[in-house]
Write an enzyme that holds these catalytic residues in place. Sequence first.
Site, PDB file in Angstrom:
ATOM      1  N   ARG A  44     -13.780   3.041   2.082  1.00 37.95           N
ATOM      2  CA  ARG A  44     -13.556   3.584   0.725  1.00 37.95           C
ATOM      3  C   ARG A  44     -14.093   5.013   0.631  1.00 37.95           C
ATOM      4  NH1 ARG A  44      -9.695   1.403   0.201  1.00 37.95           N
ATOM      5  NH2 ARG A  44     -10.135   0.669   2.310  1.00 37.95           N
ATOM      6  N   LYS A  62       0.664   3.852   3.689  1.00 38.39           N
ATOM      7  CA  LYS A  62       1.653   2.772   3.740  1.00 38.39           C
ATOM      8  C   LYS A  62       2.623   2.827   2.558  1.00 38.39           C
ATOM      9  CE  LYS A  62      -1.037  -0.807   1.356  1.00 38.39           C
ATOM     10  NZ  LYS A  62      -0.162  -0.821   0.173  1.00 38.39           N
ATOM     11  N   THR A  63       2.116   3.226   1.381  1.00 34.04           N
ATOM     12  CA  THR A  63       3.010   3.301   0.217  1.00 34.04           C
ATOM     13  C   THR A  63       4.102   4.324   0.447  1.00 34.04           C
ATOM     14  OG1 THR A  63       1.199   2.667  -1.261  1.00 34.04           O
ATOM     15  CG2 THR A  63       3.111   3.724  -2.259  1.00 34.04           C
ATOM     16  N   GLN A  83      -8.184  -5.770   6.534  1.00 36.50           N
ATOM     17  CA  GLN A  83      -8.532  -5.751   5.118  1.00 36.50           C
ATOM     18  C   GLN A  83      -8.179  -7.067   4.426  1.00 36.50           C
ATOM     19  OE1 GLN A  83      -8.082  -1.852   2.966  1.00 36.50           O
ATOM     20  NE2 GLN A  83      -6.744  -1.374   4.689  1.00 36.50           N
ATOM     21  N   ASP A 142       4.673  -5.915   0.461  1.00 39.21           N
ATOM     22  CA  ASP A 142       3.496  -5.044   0.520  1.00 39.21           C
ATOM     23  C   ASP A 142       2.229  -5.907   0.503  1.00 39.21           C
ATOM     24  OD1 ASP A 142       2.000  -2.730   0.590  1.00 39.21           O
ATOM     25  OD2 ASP A 142       2.166  -2.339  -1.558  1.00 39.21           O
ATOM     26  N   GLU A 143       1.132  -5.383   1.053  1.00 40.61           N
ATOM     27  CA  GLU A 143      -0.166  -6.081   1.087  1.00 40.61           C
ATOM     28  C   GLU A 143       0.003  -7.506   1.623  1.00 40.61           C
ATOM     29  OE1 GLU A 143      -2.793  -4.519   0.702  1.00 40.61           O
ATOM     30  OE2 GLU A 143      -2.534  -2.890  -0.724  1.00 40.61           O
TER      31      GLU A 143
END
Length: 727
Positions: free
Chosen positions: A620, A48-49, A270, A239-240
Site C-alpha cells: 500500500r 490491471k484496471t 492478495q 476482475d479480482e
Amino acid sequence: MSRRYELKPAARPKGALHYAGLLNEEQQAVVEAGGGPILVIAGAGSGKTRTLTWRVARLLHEGAAPESILLLTFTNKAAREMLRRVEEVARTDTRQLWGGTFHHVAHRVLREHAPALGYAKGYSILDREDAKDVMSAAIADCGLAVGARRFPKADVVVDLVSMAVNTQTPLAEVLADQRPQFLPLADDVLRVARRYAERKQAINAMDFDDLLMNWKVLLVEHEPVRRLLAERFQHVLVDEYQDTNKLQGDVVDLLAGANRNLCVVGDDAQCIYGFRGAHFQNILGFEERYPDARRFDLTVNYRSTPQILELANASIAYNVKQFEKALTSVRPDGALPALVPCRDVQQQAEFVAQRILELRDEGVPLPEMCVLYRAHHHAMEIQFELARRGIPFVVRSGVRFFEAAHIKDVLAHLRFAQNPGDELALKRALRLAPGIGSATADAVWSALAARRRGGEGGVDELLSPDVAGHVPPKGRAGYRRLCDLLRKLARAPTSDLPGEAIELVLAEGYEERLKAEFVNADSRLEDLRQLAEYARGYEGTEAFLSEIALLSELSAETVSEGVEPDEKLVLSSVHQAKGLEWRAVFLVWLADGRFPSAQALRDRDGEEEERRLFYVACTRAKDELYLCFPIMAAPRDRERVVLKASRFVEELPGEPPVYERWQLDEPAAVPALPAANDPAALPSGVAGTEGARVIPLLFGKAPEPRPPAGGEGPGPDDPEGGDDVPF
C-alpha cells in the site's frame, strides 16, 4: 397508414486502436491475446484496471457486440468506472454491455428466468435487515425465540446460512467450524434454516445469497437457460478473481464452459478474504480446470519504490502455494523501509504520532498517510495518542474504539460500580440482561434514585424489594446475575483493578452474549481483551475511566495550526485497505501472535494467508514504510509479557538489507530500549542495534534526526515523494 423505420446499431469507429506508449509489454500482451481461457496474474500496482479496459475496448473494436460481453466485478462502482473508460478509449456506446457485481448480474438474469424456479415475476430482494426479520420469524415459528437455553440471534443464523451457501459447504460443518458452542443446537439450527427458506419462497423473495445460488441452479438444472446464456455471453471477464468464493467460481465455470472465452484477472498474493469465504483454489487451480489456459503476469509496479517492493517480494517468496513472480518498480530509488522496535504499545503510539507530525511538516498531507493494523483493537493506543496531540483521523475499520457498542457495554458496568449515581451506565447494563427492556430499566433506576435521596442508593440496594420488585418474572434470573456482578465489581480488590474488572464482566455473561448475538463475536472479544490489557497499566479503575472520559471529549477536529479542518489521517485494518495506496504507511503491532494472529497459525494455509496480508499491507506504501512492534505487552497477573517480532519480519533477509532498523531514543527520565550491546534484551530477529538509526522520541515536535550511533555520519535521506507514474 403506418411506416416502418429500421433502427441500426451505432457505427463503430474505424481504424486501429492507438495504445502504443500507453501500455507496457506485459499489459499489451493481455490486451492482444486471442480467445480461450486466460489467467492474468496482476501484481499490486501493476495497472490491471487499465489492462482490462483496453482488452474490452479491443473486443468491441474487432466486432464483438456489447451485449455479448460480460464483465464481473466486486463493486458496481468499479464496473461503472471501467465501462466509462472503455467508452473513452473505444469511442463506442457500452450501455448494452453486461457489467456489474455478481449479484447485480444474477438479478438481471433471474428477472427473465426466475419463473423456471417457481418464483412469480416481480420477486422481492431482501436486504440484510429484511433477511434478519424473516429469520427472526423463522426462529419464532420453530419455538426457539425464548427458553432457558440461549439460541443464536437471527443475525448470527443469517451469517451461518450465508457462509454455507457461498462456500457450498453443509450448514452443519459451518456451524462446527465457526460457532462450535451451538453444536448441541445443530438440529434446531438446521430446522430454522429450512423454515427460513420456506418463508422466503412463500413471500416470493430472495436474499442476496439466493441470487447467486438460483443463478447456479439455472445453469445446472435448466439446460435451455444454460444454452441461452452461453450463446449470449461470448466473452466473460472477471476482475479480482482471487476474491471469488466457491459459489461464484462455479457460476463462472458454468457460464464459460461452452465458449471458453474466459479472462480472469487477479493476484494470488492478495487473496486475504478466506474468513469471508473466498476460495483460494479458484485462482490457484485455474490451470488445472482449464489445461489449455494461457497465463500472463503483470509485474511492473507503478506505485512503490524499489526498496518497498524488494521487501514485499522477499516476504511473499516464503509462501509455498502461489504463482511465483517478482514485482519490479518504475519509480526511482527511495529510502529503505524502517523497522521500529518499541518498548511497549504506548511508545509505539508516541512514535507513530510524532513521525506523522514530522512528515506533515515535510509536506506530506495527512490524508496521504495511513496507519494499518491486523485487528481493530490494535489501533486503541494510537487513537488515544492522536487525540492527545490534536491529530484528526478517520477510522476505516469501524467506529472509533471507545464509541463501539461492546466497549461501551462493558465500561458501563465499571462506571456504575464506581459511581452508583450514574443513571446512563445502570440503564445500559440493565438492558443487556435477558428479559429486561427500557421500561423496566427506567423503573429500576427511579426506585434506586428514590433510595439515593434517602442516602441508601448504593450497589447493594439493587436487590432491595422496592427496587428489584420492578423486574418482571422473565428478567429476574438475569437481574440477579447482574446485581451479583456489580457487587463484585464494587468491592476490593476488583474495584481497584480495571483490567481484572473487564475480564470479570466477560466471564460473568458478556462473552456468552457476544457469541450468541454478534456475527463478529471473536473480533469484539479481542477488542475487550486488549482493553483489559491496556487498563492494567492504570493504578485504579477511577483513573482509567477518567482518562477515557477526558480523551473522548478531546476533539480530533481541532488540530494543530496549519492543518485544514477536513484533512484527516487514515486508520484502517489491512483488509479494508486493499486496493488503496498512501505515500507513507505505518504498519503496527507486528508481533507474533498479533500479526500473524495466533488463531491463523493453527495450520499452514492460515499462516500463508497472513503472509499475503502482510504483503498487501506493505504494497500500500508508495514512498515510506514503517514496520512497528512493541517489545513488551501490558502486564497480566502483574507480570509483563515479552513479545517476539513477527515471523514475517524475522524471516526477511539481512544481506542485502531490505530494511533499516531504527532505535528510539527517549529523554533520560524515560526508560529507553535495551542497550545496543545487550542482544539478549531484544526479541529474536531484532537483536543488536549496531548501525541502527537513532530517532529521538519526544513529547511534541522532535528535533532533526540524529546521525546513527557510532558517529558514522548522517543516516539515509528522507525519501522523495515523487508523483505517481500513470499506469
